[in-house]
Write an enzyme that holds these catalytic residues in place. Sequence first.
Site, PDB file in Angstrom:
ATOM      1  CG  PHE A 158      -1.928  -0.958   1.395  1.00 13.61           C
ATOM      2  CD1 PHE A 158      -3.193  -0.723   0.859  1.00 13.61           C
ATOM      3  CD2 PHE A 158      -1.711  -2.148   2.073  1.00 13.61           C
ATOM      4  CE1 PHE A 158      -4.203  -1.663   0.989  1.00 13.61           C
ATOM      5  CE2 PHE A 158      -2.719  -3.092   2.215  1.00 13.61           C
ATOM      6  CZ  PHE A 158      -3.967  -2.849   1.674  1.00 13.61           C
ATOM      7  CB  THR A 188      -4.729   4.621  -8.385  1.00 12.16           C
ATOM      8  OG1 THR A 188      -5.665   5.584  -8.839  1.00 12.16           O
ATOM      9  CG2 THR A 188      -3.398   4.937  -9.054  1.00 12.16           C
ATOM     10  CG  ASP A 189      -9.617   5.154 -10.778  1.00  5.58           C
ATOM     11  OD1 ASP A 189      -8.772   5.880 -10.210  1.00  5.58           O
ATOM     12  OD2 ASP A 189     -10.841   5.358 -10.705  1.00  5.58           O
ATOM     13  CD  GLU A 190      -6.130   9.576  -9.282  1.00  4.14           C
ATOM     14  OE1 GLU A 190      -5.336  10.453  -9.633  1.00  4.14           O
ATOM     15  OE2 GLU A 190      -6.753   9.603  -8.210  1.00  4.14           O
ATOM     16  CE1 TYR A 206      -0.935   8.182  -6.112  1.00  6.28           C
ATOM     17  CE2 TYR A 206      -2.854   8.769  -7.442  1.00  6.28           C
ATOM     18  CZ  TYR A 206      -2.234   7.931  -6.527  1.00  6.28           C
ATOM     19  OH  TYR A 206      -2.897   6.833  -6.041  1.00  6.28           O
ATOM     20  CB  SER A 207      -1.801   9.046 -12.383  1.00  7.96           C
ATOM     21  OG  SER A 207      -1.606  10.160 -13.213  1.00  7.96           O
ATOM     22  CE  LYS A 244      -0.078   3.470  -6.735  1.00  7.26           C
ATOM     23  NZ  LYS A 244       0.340   2.730  -5.521  1.00  7.26           N
ATOM     24  NE  ARG A 275     -11.047  12.418  -9.592  1.00  8.25           N
ATOM     25  CZ  ARG A 275     -10.952  13.173 -10.688  1.00  8.25           C
ATOM     26  NH1 ARG A 275     -11.861  13.076 -11.651  1.00  8.25           N
ATOM     27  NH2 ARG A 275      -9.935  14.014 -10.841  1.00  8.25           N
ATOM     28  N   PRO A 310      -4.279  22.162 -11.968  1.00  4.98           N
ATOM     29  CG  PRO A 310      -2.112  22.995 -11.693  1.00  4.98           C
ATOM     30  CD  PRO A 310      -3.321  22.555 -10.927  1.00  4.98           C
TER      31      PRO A 310
END
Length: 356
Positions: free
Chosen positions: A80, A133-135, A159-160, A163, A223, A292
Amino acid sequence: MTILVTGGAGFIGGNFVLDWVAQSSEPVINLDKLTYAGNLDSLSSLEGNPQHFFVHGDIADTALVKRLLQEHQPRAVINFAAESHVDRSIHGPEDFIQTNIVGTFRLLEEVRAYWKGLQGQAADDFRFLHVSTDEVYGSLAADAPAFTEEHRYEPNSPYSASKAASDHLVRSYHHTYGLPVLTTNCSNNYGPYHFPEKLIPLMIVNALAGKALPVYGDGQQVRDWLYVKDHCSAIRRVLEAGKVGEVYNVGGWNEKPNLEIVERVCTLLDELRPRVDGQSYISQRTFVTDRPGHDRRYAIDARKLERELGWKPAETFETGIRKTVQWYLDNQEWVDNVLSGNYRDWVAQNYEGRAV
Ligand code: NAD
Ligand code: TYD
């Protein structure tokens, strides 16, 4: 038998550890760096419980991870640990690269060496489950079908992207070295112990404090919301019965625009803790400058997980959001402890520059 969880003092990891201890007698080793998002208060009910063994440390600390694996001989590692907040990744991506990419890589290296040393059934049964994540799939047009496991990766935020890189590393360790991995890509979670920098807990905490409820842009970003305990049950199910090397999308078919979320939180608070002046909390809503690169829509197609492993969420959005709002009302002390100087610095950094 033992499992090793990383990031188990965070929002989802913490809920996972609590549920694990409640539902199984198997010990859990919990490795967490205790960044701003890690909070041992969330695990205070486990104090003195020998089934939970907390270790303060970094997934990128090779020597520590090696020692933990050797000492505890876990049958599974569930990862995690991550930097998880998109806005923070925009202000400072470096930590995301360090933990999400380098950290996952170092963890994978140690897990691979450990797994190589296992014999027979122990080697066959071992699993590395990576929580994602789905992102990583990017943003969907309003009328596009939800993300399946085959959707191409198009990450849009630091971030995405970090990941996505970690997902690719996990995939490659299976393909190249045969490491028995599983990956889950889940939609937005909400529920108890959620750090109030994310939308739902921020709205609850700000509403009760009489502060503005900052909606980015037009608030029509969508979301797909899943109650955190349902995410935890999906991870347990994938760990138990998932096919090695496979990816499972996790979601609750609860697509909602942000404005609707804010309104629902406000009407629940109006009912459960009405404002003394009799006005609705919605009067605190404020539209602020957009994030942004803001992804417009995420939506998860969770049919594979249901079809192959028989998983379904237990909560609807209505039951889950009511439980969540009630939890924050009942746990003011947890909230107060979280709202430290560190938290105030973040709020100043993220919201002060946004025109209202
Ligand atoms: P969180 O930010 O609340 O918790 C992350 C935890 O990881 C914290 O306890 C932190 O101290 C720990 N950590 C950070 N860097 C570490 C390191 N280098 N070594 C060890 N521990 C470290 O995040 P969360 O919301 O609980 O998310 C957990 C995982 O689930 C993440 O991988 C995230 O990408 C993924 N995820 C989150 C959501 C969501 O809606 N929150 C949805 C889908 C997937
Ligand atoms: P967030 O909880 O940060 O999750 P993610 O960006 O990973 O989906 O944000 C959820 C949505 O809410 C996202 O579209 C951004 C929006 N949002 C706001 O409108 N205001 C806020 O203050 C925050 C934190 C988020």
